[in-house]
Design an enzyme around this catalytic site. Structure first.
Site, short mmCIF file in Angstrom:
data_model
loop_
_atom_site.label_atom_id
_atom_site.label_comp_id
_atom_site.label_asym_id
_atom_site.label_seq_id
_atom_site.Cartn_x
_atom_site.Cartn_y
_atom_site.Cartn_z
N ASP A 62 0.85 -1.38 -0.09
CA ASP A 62 -0.24 0.13 -0.28
C ASP A 62 0.86 0.77 0.20
O ASP A 62 1.82 1.47 1.03
CB ASP A 62 -0.88 0.04 1.30
CG ASP A 62 -1.97 1.68 1.25
OD1 ASP A 62 -1.43 2.46 0.51
OD2 ASP A 62 -2.59 0.88 2.02
N ASN A 89 4.31 5.32 -10.91
CA ASN A 89 3.17 4.83 -12.68
C ASN A 89 1.74 4.57 -11.15
O ASN A 89 0.73 5.60 -11.47
CB ASN A 89 2.96 3.88 -13.03
CG ASN A 89 2.35 3.49 -13.71
OD1 ASN A 89 1.67 4.96 -14.34
ND2 ASN A 89 1.15 2.96 -13.78
N TYR A 158 -7.92 15.10 -8.57
CA TYR A 158 -7.13 15.12 -9.71
C TYR A 158 -6.17 15.61 -10.15
O TYR A 158 -4.91 16.26 -10.23
CB TYR A 158 -7.70 14.01 -10.81
CG TYR A 158 -6.93 13.27 -11.56
CD1 TYR A 158 -6.39 11.55 -11.58
CD2 TYR A 158 -6.56 13.78 -13.02
CE1 TYR A 158 -5.37 11.45 -12.55
CE2 TYR A 158 -5.74 13.20 -13.54
CZ TYR A 158 -5.44 11.63 -13.81
OH TYR A 158 -4.81 10.81 -14.42
N LYS A 162 -1.74 15.76 -9.98
CA LYS A 162 -0.96 15.15 -10.92
C LYS A 162 0.11 17.08 -11.25
O LYS A 162 1.66 16.99 -11.72
CB LYS A 162 -1.89 15.13 -12.06
CG LYS A 162 -2.25 14.22 -12.25
CD LYS A 162 -1.22 12.91 -11.89
CE LYS A 162 -1.49 11.28 -11.84
NZ LYS A 162 -0.97 10.46 -11.09
#
Length: 260
Positions: A62, A89, A158, A162
């Site tokens: 995790d 990733n 999100y 990012k």
């Protein structure tokens, strides 16, 4: 062209997903040994390792838990002895359309934990390994998103997580050379990619039309498009003078309408 990656060892996080699997396969084709990270999809990771060959291993963690991340590096190093590169990733994209004024703190925190904190812990673990085992070269490639470059309406969690990877990349490119003089840190930013995570959204023709309206090539990327760029940036032979690069994998996407 020979990438020079044969015999190297690479850890790929989020390797059970569509992009992650493609990245692992691309490294294996170049002769690298791959540690295939997964959180819950054990069968997928084990099958991928079996498909690629006995020199590749699945590793569970995790990535939001620093103890788990430490254990992942311990297991990987026990198998490989050293790590030449890490591909960070792992991440999530919550498909629900939620404007910020309706977004819960729980969603915001979940996305940041998975998409940013996990990369912090992964990069920290790798840099600690490099500092403890000095070498000339080392490579980190992070996987971001065009959402971090252009924003994404109703997905502020999100896009923000990012976007933070750009600052992390530009910082770590200066830090990595203190422990590996030719160490490099780069970031790829895919746009829409045809993966299981995006499959439900891409079933809607209107979503595809909207997604490709700002892309000159007018197509959705394949996972292999991202994998090729990651392998290229990881290779010291092919990309040895690239560090701090922020590379969109998005068919020329712009922040303006190109197709009606």
């Amino acid at each position: 062209m020979d990438s020079g990656l044969r015999g190297t060892s690479v850890l790929v996080t989020g390797a059970s997903g569509g992009i992650g699997q493609a990245i692992c396969r691309a490294f294996a084709e170049e002769g690298a040994r791959v540690a295939i990270h997964y959180r819950s999809q054990r069968e997928v990771a084990e099958q991928l390792a079996a498909d690629l060959g006995t020199e590749h291993i699945p590793v569970q963690a995790d990535l939001t838990d620093e103890t788990d991340v430490d254990r992942m590096f311990t297991a990987t190093l026990a198998a490989f002895g050293r790590l030449d590169a890490v591909v960070a990733n792992a991440g999530i994209w919550i498909a629900d359309e939620v404007p910020l004024h309706h977004m819960t703190l729980a969603q915001w925190q979940k996305t940041f934990a998975t998409d940013l904190t996990s990369i912090f812990l992964t990069c920290r673990g790798y840099l600690r390994h490099v500092a403890a085992a000095p070498r000339e070269t080392a490579s980190i490639v992070m996987v971001g998103s065009t959402a971090g470059l252009f924003g994404e309406e109703n997905h502020a969690d999100y896009a923000s997580s990012k976007a933070a990877l750009s600052g992390l990349t530009m910082t770590l490119k200066n830090e990595i050379v203190r422990v590996a003089p030719r160490g490099r840190v780069n970031l790829v930013c895919p746009g829409w990619v045809a993966t299981p995570m995006s499959a439900s959204a891409l079933e809607d023709p209107q979503v595809v039309a909207r997604a490709t309206a700002t892309i000159p090539l007018r197509k959705v990327a394949l996972p292999e498009d991202v994998a090729s760029a990651v392998v290229y940036l990881t290779s010291d032979r092919l990309a040895g003078h690239l560090s701090g690069t922020i590379l969109p994998i998005a068919g020329g996407m712009e922040g303006r309408l190109l197709h009606g």
